[in-house]
Design a protein around this motif. Structure first.
Motif, PDB file in Angstrom:
ATOM      1  N   ILE A 227       0.870  -1.176   0.000  1.00  0.00           N
ATOM      2  CA  ILE A 227       0.000   0.000   0.000  1.00  0.00           C
ATOM      3  C   ILE A 227       0.905   1.223   0.000  1.00  0.00           C
ATOM      4  CG2 ILE A 227      -1.772   1.301   1.226  1.00  0.00           C
ATOM      5  CD1 ILE A 227      -2.822  -1.286   2.360  1.00  0.00           C
ATOM      6  N   GLY A 228       0.864   1.974  -1.092  1.00  0.00           N
ATOM      7  CA  GLY A 228       1.758   3.124  -1.240  1.00  0.00           C
ATOM      8  C   GLY A 228       1.459   4.220  -0.226  1.00  0.00           C
ATOM      9  N   GLN A 229       2.437   5.104  -0.049  1.00  0.00           N
ATOM     10  CA  GLN A 229       2.300   6.187   0.933  1.00  0.00           C
ATOM     11  C   GLN A 229       1.082   7.058   0.654  1.00  0.00           C
ATOM     12  OE1 GLN A 229       4.068   6.701   3.606  1.00  0.00           O
ATOM     13  NE2 GLN A 229       5.998   5.585   3.379  1.00  0.00           N
ATOM     14  N   HIS A 230       0.743   7.248  -0.614  1.00  0.00           N
ATOM     15  CA  HIS A 230      -0.352   8.149  -0.971  1.00  0.00           C
ATOM     16  C   HIS A 230      -1.496   7.395  -1.653  1.00  0.00           C
ATOM     17  CE1 HIS A 230       2.467  11.271   0.093  1.00  0.00           C
ATOM     18  NE2 HIS A 230       3.324  10.821  -0.812  1.00  0.00           N
ATOM     19  N   ALA A 231      -1.597   6.112  -1.367  1.00  0.00           N
ATOM     20  CA  ALA A 231      -2.660   5.309  -1.968  1.00  0.00           C
ATOM     21  C   ALA A 231      -4.021   5.688  -1.397  1.00  0.00           C
ATOM     22  CB  ALA A 231      -2.388   3.830  -1.708  1.00  0.00           C
ATOM     23  N   ARG A 232      -5.062   5.308  -2.110  1.00  0.00           N
ATOM     24  CA  ARG A 232      -6.420   5.404  -1.561  1.00  0.00           C
ATOM     25  C   ARG A 232      -6.564   4.268  -0.554  1.00  0.00           C
ATOM     26  NH1 ARG A 232      -9.326   4.030  -6.168  1.00  0.00           N
ATOM     27  NH2 ARG A 232      -7.392   3.839  -7.360  1.00  0.00           N
ATOM     28  N   PHE A 233      -6.306   4.607   0.707  1.00  0.00           N
ATOM     29  CA  PHE A 233      -6.083   3.589   1.732  1.00  0.00           C
ATOM     30  C   PHE A 233      -7.302   2.684   1.930  1.00  0.00           C
ATOM     31  CE2 PHE A 233      -5.745   1.996   6.091  1.00  0.00           C
ATOM     32  CZ  PHE A 233      -4.454   1.523   6.108  1.00  0.00           C
ATOM     33  N   ASP A 234      -8.471   3.250   2.114  1.00  0.00           N
ATOM     34  CA  ASP A 234      -9.657   2.430   2.375  1.00  0.00           C
ATOM     35  C   ASP A 234      -9.953   1.506   1.198  1.00  0.00           C
ATOM     36  OD1 ASP A 234      -9.851   3.665   4.801  1.00  0.00           O
ATOM     37  OD2 ASP A 234     -11.648   4.840   4.328  1.00  0.00           O
ATOM     38  N   ASN A 235      -9.810   2.034  -0.017  1.00  0.00           N
ATOM     39  CA  ASN A 235     -10.013   1.199  -1.199  1.00  0.00           C
ATOM     40  C   ASN A 235      -9.022   0.046  -1.231  1.00  0.00           C
ATOM     41  OD1 ASN A 235     -10.938   0.753  -4.146  1.00  0.00           O
ATOM     42  ND2 ASN A 235      -8.734   1.022  -4.338  1.00  0.00           N
ATOM     43  N   ALA A 236      -7.767   0.321  -0.874  1.00  0.00           N
ATOM     44  CA  ALA A 236      -6.742  -0.720  -0.862  1.00  0.00           C
ATOM     45  C   ALA A 236      -7.093  -1.817   0.131  1.00  0.00           C
ATOM     46  CB  ALA A 236      -5.381  -0.109  -0.543  1.00  0.00           C
ATOM     47  N   VAL A 237      -7.481  -1.428   1.339  1.00  0.00           N
ATOM     48  CA  VAL A 237      -7.816  -2.427   2.361  1.00  0.00           C
ATOM     49  C   VAL A 237      -9.023  -3.247   1.925  1.00  0.00           C
ATOM     50  CG1 VAL A 237      -8.494  -2.788   4.757  1.00  0.00           C
ATOM     51  CG2 VAL A 237      -6.843  -1.000   4.196  1.00  0.00           C
ATOM     52  N   ASP A 238     -10.055  -2.577   1.435  1.00  0.00           N
ATOM     53  CA  ASP A 238     -11.253  -3.294   0.995  1.00  0.00           C
ATOM     54  C   ASP A 238     -10.927  -4.308  -0.088  1.00  0.00           C
ATOM     55  OD1 ASP A 238     -12.604  -1.659   2.742  1.00  0.00           O
ATOM     56  OD2 ASP A 238     -13.643  -0.491   1.199  1.00  0.00           O
ATOM     57  N   ASN A 239     -10.115  -3.894  -1.035  1.00  0.00           N
ATOM     58  CA  ASN A 239      -9.757  -4.768  -2.153  1.00  0.00           C
ATOM     59  C   ASN A 239      -8.923  -5.953  -1.687  1.00  0.00           C
ATOM     60  OD1 ASN A 239      -7.758  -5.259  -4.743  1.00  0.00           O
ATOM     61  ND2 ASN A 239      -9.856  -4.753  -5.333  1.00  0.00           N
ATOM     62  N   LEU A 240      -7.992  -5.703  -0.777  1.00  0.00           N
ATOM     63  CA  LEU A 240      -7.158  -6.780  -0.257  1.00  0.00           C
ATOM     64  C   LEU A 240      -7.970  -7.785   0.549  1.00  0.00           C
ATOM     65  CD1 LEU A 240      -3.996  -4.735   0.742  1.00  0.00           C
ATOM     66  CD2 LEU A 240      -4.049  -6.648  -0.866  1.00  0.00           C
ATOM     67  N   VAL A 241      -8.915  -7.301   1.328  1.00  0.00           N
ATOM     68  CA  VAL A 241      -9.778  -8.212   2.088  1.00  0.00           C
ATOM     69  C   VAL A 241     -10.579  -9.091   1.132  1.00  0.00           C
ATOM     70  CG1 VAL A 241     -11.802  -8.308   3.603  1.00  0.00           C
ATOM     71  CG2 VAL A 241      -9.895  -6.785   4.159  1.00  0.00           C
ATOM     72  N   ALA A 242     -11.092  -8.500   0.073  1.00  0.00           N
ATOM     73  CA  ALA A 242     -11.841  -9.284  -0.908  1.00  0.00           C
ATOM     74  C   ALA A 242     -10.951 -10.343  -1.545  1.00  0.00           C
ATOM     75  CB  ALA A 242     -12.435  -8.370  -1.973  1.00  0.00           C
ATOM     76  N   GLY A 243      -9.729  -9.962  -1.909  1.00  0.00           N
ATOM     77  CA  GLY A 243      -8.819 -10.915  -2.527  1.00  0.00           C
ATOM     78  C   GLY A 243      -8.368 -12.005  -1.579  1.00  0.00           C
ATOM     79  N   LYS A 244      -8.158 -11.651  -0.319  1.00  0.00           N
ATOM     80  CA  LYS A 244      -7.665 -12.621   0.652  1.00  0.00           C
ATOM     81  C   LYS A 244      -8.744 -13.591   1.110  1.00  0.00           C
ATOM     82  CE  LYS A 244      -4.393 -14.140   3.487  1.00  0.00           C
ATOM     83  NZ  LYS A 244      -3.218 -14.888   2.968  1.00  0.00           N
ATOM     84  N   THR A 245     -10.006 -13.180   1.081  1.00  0.00           N
ATOM     85  CA  THR A 245     -11.077 -14.053   1.563  1.00  0.00           C
ATOM     86  C   THR A 245     -11.732 -14.870   0.463  1.00  0.00           C
ATOM     87  OG1 THR A 245     -12.637 -12.194   1.428  1.00  0.00           O
ATOM     88  CG2 THR A 245     -11.593 -12.621   3.564  1.00  0.00           C
ATOM     89  N   LEU A 246     -11.465 -14.580  -0.800  1.00  0.00           N
ATOM     90  CA  LEU A 246     -11.974 -15.441  -1.864  1.00  0.00           C
ATOM     91  C   LEU A 246     -11.462 -16.855  -1.636  1.00  0.00           C
ATOM     92  CD1 LEU A 246     -13.504 -15.474  -4.673  1.00  0.00           C
ATOM     93  CD2 LEU A 246     -11.219 -15.451  -5.686  1.00  0.00           C
ATOM     94  N   ASN A 247     -12.383 -17.814  -1.593  1.00  0.00           N
ATOM     95  CA  ASN A 247     -12.010 -19.205  -1.327  1.00  0.00           C
ATOM     96  C   ASN A 247     -11.243 -19.333  -0.005  1.00  0.00           C
ATOM     97  OD1 ASN A 247     -12.166 -21.916  -1.996  1.00  0.00           O
ATOM     98  ND2 ASN A 247     -10.309 -21.897  -3.245  1.00  0.00           N
ATOM     99  N   ALA A 248     -11.545 -18.432   0.943  1.00  0.00           N
ATOM    100  CA  ALA A 248     -10.892 -18.423   2.263  1.00  0.00           C
ATOM    101  C   ALA A 248      -9.371 -18.368   2.137  1.00  0.00           C
ATOM    102  CB  ALA A 248     -11.327 -19.625   3.102  1.00  0.00           C
ATOM    103  N   GLY A 249      -8.895 -17.633   1.146  1.00  0.00           N
ATOM    104  CA  GLY A 249      -7.451 -17.472   0.982  1.00  0.00           C
ATOM    105  C   GLY A 249      -6.746 -18.667   0.374  1.00  0.00           C
ATOM    106  N   GLN A 250      -7.499 -19.679  -0.016  1.00  0.00           N
ATOM    107  CA  GLN A 250      -6.904 -20.893  -0.595  1.00  0.00           C
ATOM    108  C   GLN A 250      -6.715 -20.695  -2.099  1.00  0.00           C
ATOM    109  OE1 GLN A 250      -8.802 -24.422   2.000  1.00  0.00           O
ATOM    110  NE2 GLN A 250     -10.315 -22.904   1.359  1.00  0.00           N
ATOM    111  N   THR A 251      -5.884 -19.706  -2.420  1.00  0.00           N
ATOM    112  CA  THR A 251      -5.674 -19.257  -3.794  1.00  0.00           C
ATOM    113  C   THR A 251      -4.186 -18.994  -3.983  1.00  0.00           C
ATOM    114  OG1 THR A 251      -7.851 -18.167  -3.753  1.00  0.00           O
ATOM    115  CG2 THR A 251      -6.328 -17.510  -5.497  1.00  0.00           C
ATOM    116  N   CYS A 252      -3.621 -19.511  -5.062  1.00  0.00           N
ATOM    117  CA  CYS A 252      -2.177 -19.390  -5.252  1.00  0.00           C
ATOM    118  C   CYS A 252      -1.730 -17.941  -5.394  1.00  0.00           C
ATOM    119  CB  CYS A 252      -1.716 -20.214  -6.449  1.00  0.00           C
ATOM    120  SG  CYS A 252      -2.493 -19.734  -8.018  1.00  0.00           S
ATOM    121  N   VAL A 253      -2.611 -17.076  -5.908  1.00  0.00           N
ATOM    122  CA  VAL A 253      -2.238 -15.670  -6.087  1.00  0.00           C
ATOM    123  C   VAL A 253      -2.839 -14.772  -5.011  1.00  0.00           C
ATOM    124  CG1 VAL A 253      -1.772 -15.780  -8.570  1.00  0.00           C
ATOM    125  CG2 VAL A 253      -4.124 -15.404  -7.768  1.00  0.00           C
TER     126      VAL A 253
END
Length: 472
Positions: A227-253
């Protein structure tokens, strides 16, 4: 030593039958290949509900919507792209010749390799079987697919559906345990594609080396997110949570850990907790969240968390639930201050544990990534071109997404593959066609040419020609 297990004997016979069939018809027309792709698309889409139900039973819980989004939608897109472009990919490609070879002509002719082997993991069993198969069929090959024993219902149904759609000497599915998988890796395929862990990837490559079978290894590793110093922080967190919880994180990427600007750790946790409440309300009874595939994998995740905590890490549960062994539901847990030497920070997590690592400068974040094995994916959240260009240029990963997680995998025009410890080779789209083809170089010499001018006996003429050629 010869393996006399009945299933291995049957596998060897199947490989012989497919190779004989390939030799009888080694270069299928585009019309034939297109028919195969359309048949594959039809059987997969017509049976998507049944396959999703089987997957739900294998996992203990996996939402049908998630299966359709993460597997079948991608399959349809990949097949549709192959149908649009495959005929063009088959054509010979003209290449230039240097001036000393003129008037010769050069081209590259794509040819089917023959019989390819595909070893499928349990986490996305349909997508990771059909994805490579699409590339193999587009390139004109025959294929044998080894499914995972951890998804027995899905694997059995997939075998049945493929048998209804293709002759066994064209596409076949085999099912069995780890012993069959080991024997499968040792067969003299014309190409072998394996998707799975780095540890097993070593074993697959060693087995394939016996016959010098070329391999594509789609492995894993610890994919970072910055997450960059000047990133859209809330958007970054929301997106990461979505990516990490897809298939409960059982994803190679899946993002394996997150590098955040120092001082933002608690803000990340609070935002992630709010996002989880929105995505998975009443978590303990929410059926949109996937269960961990097996008791062994659940215990492995619990061990990673417990050992990190014992070594001084703090665990931050992001829901109102704790891991439940009976249902194998493991909520997303953020981890701070995890020691670098802990297994959590050394092993691929492959589940809903998310270490948060603070950094001071972008240089520090890049150094952190570059001193570790090269990952399968890298995610950057930033809008300024300087940060984006710097991270893109100064890191190496199998793939990269900016202000997004996972979705580069869904772009069928992009090659998908790892680098270093995260794999070798790539497929999807045109790169998949190339992976499963022999791109044969062909040089055609003209009747009138200067080849004889540089033939022995060497003397003044050849010396003069060499002197001239070296000058230009």
């Amino acid at each position: 030593m010869k393996n006399d297990l009945p299933e291995v004997v049957a596998l060897e016979a199947l490989l012989r039958d497919q190779r004989h069939a390939y030799l009888r018809a080694p270069y299928p027309s585009w019309e034939a290949r297109a028919d195969h792709l359309k048949a594959l698309r039809k059987v997969m889409l017509d049976n998507r509900d049944a396959l999703a139900d089987a997957m739900n039973a294998d996992f203990g819980n996996r939402a049908k919507q998630e299966v359709l989004l993460a597997e079948f939608l991608l399959i349809k897109g990949e097949i549709d792209a192959a149908l649009r472009h495959g005929k063009r990919w088959m054509k010979a490609q003209r290449r230039s010749t240097n001036k000393w070879l003129m008037p010769a002509r050069a081209k590259v002719v794509p040819q089917p390799l023959g019989v390819v082997g595909i070893i499928v993991p349990w986490n996305y069993p349909v997508l990771l079987a059909v994805g490579p198969l699409i590339s193999a069929l587009t390139a004109g090959n025959r294929a044998i697919i080894k499914m995972s024993e951890l998804t027995p219902r899905t694997s059995a149904l997939f075998e049945q559906l493929i048998a209804q759609t293709f002759s066994r000497d064209h596409v076949a599915v085999v099912n069995g345990d780890a012993a069959l998988a080991a024997a499968f890796s040792a067969q003299p395929f014309d190409h072998l594609l394996f998707t799975g862990s780095t540890k097993v990837g070593h074993e697959v490559m060693r087995a394939a080396a016996e016959h010098l079978t070329p391999v594509t290894l789609e492995l894993g590793g610890k994919s970072p997110a910055i997450i960059g110093q000047h990133a859209r922080f809330d958007n970054a967190v929301d997106n990461l949570v979505a990516g990490k919880t897809l298939n409960a994180g059982q994803t190679c990427v899946a993002p394996d850990y997150v590098l955040v600007p120092r001082g933002k750790e608690q803000a990340f946790i609070e935002r992630a907790r709010a996002r989880m409440a929105t995505m998975y309300p009443d978590f303990a009874r929410n059926l949109d969240y996937t269960s961990i595939i097996s008791e062994r994998h659940f215990a492995r995740l619990q061990r990673l968390a417990d050992e990190a905590q014992a070594a001084g890490a703090q665990l931050h549960t992001l829901t109102d639930s704790t891991p439940d062994e009976a249902s194998r539901r493991f909520p997303l847990i953020a981890v701070t201050n995890a020691p670098d030497e802990s297994a959590l920070m050394q092993e691929e997590i492959f589940g809903p544990l998310l270490p948060i690592v603070p950094y001071d400068t972008l240089d520090d974040a890049i150094t952190w990534i570059n001193t570790r094995p090269r990952p399968l994916a890298l995610y950057l959240y930033a809008d300024d071109s300087a940060t984006i260009d710097r991270v893109t240029r100064d890191t190496i990963a199998g793939g990269m997404a900016i202000n997004e997680t996972l979705m580069h995998l869904a772009c069928e025009s992009l090659p998908f593959g790892g680098v270093g410890a995260s794999g070798m080779g790539a497929y999807h789209g045109y790169e998949g066609f190339v992976t499963f083809s022999k791109m044969k170089p062909v040089l055609t010499q003209a009747r009138l040419n200067a080849r004889g001018w540089i033939s022995p006996p060497y003397g003044k003429r050849v010396n003069a020609l060499l002197k001239l050629m070296m000058r230009f």
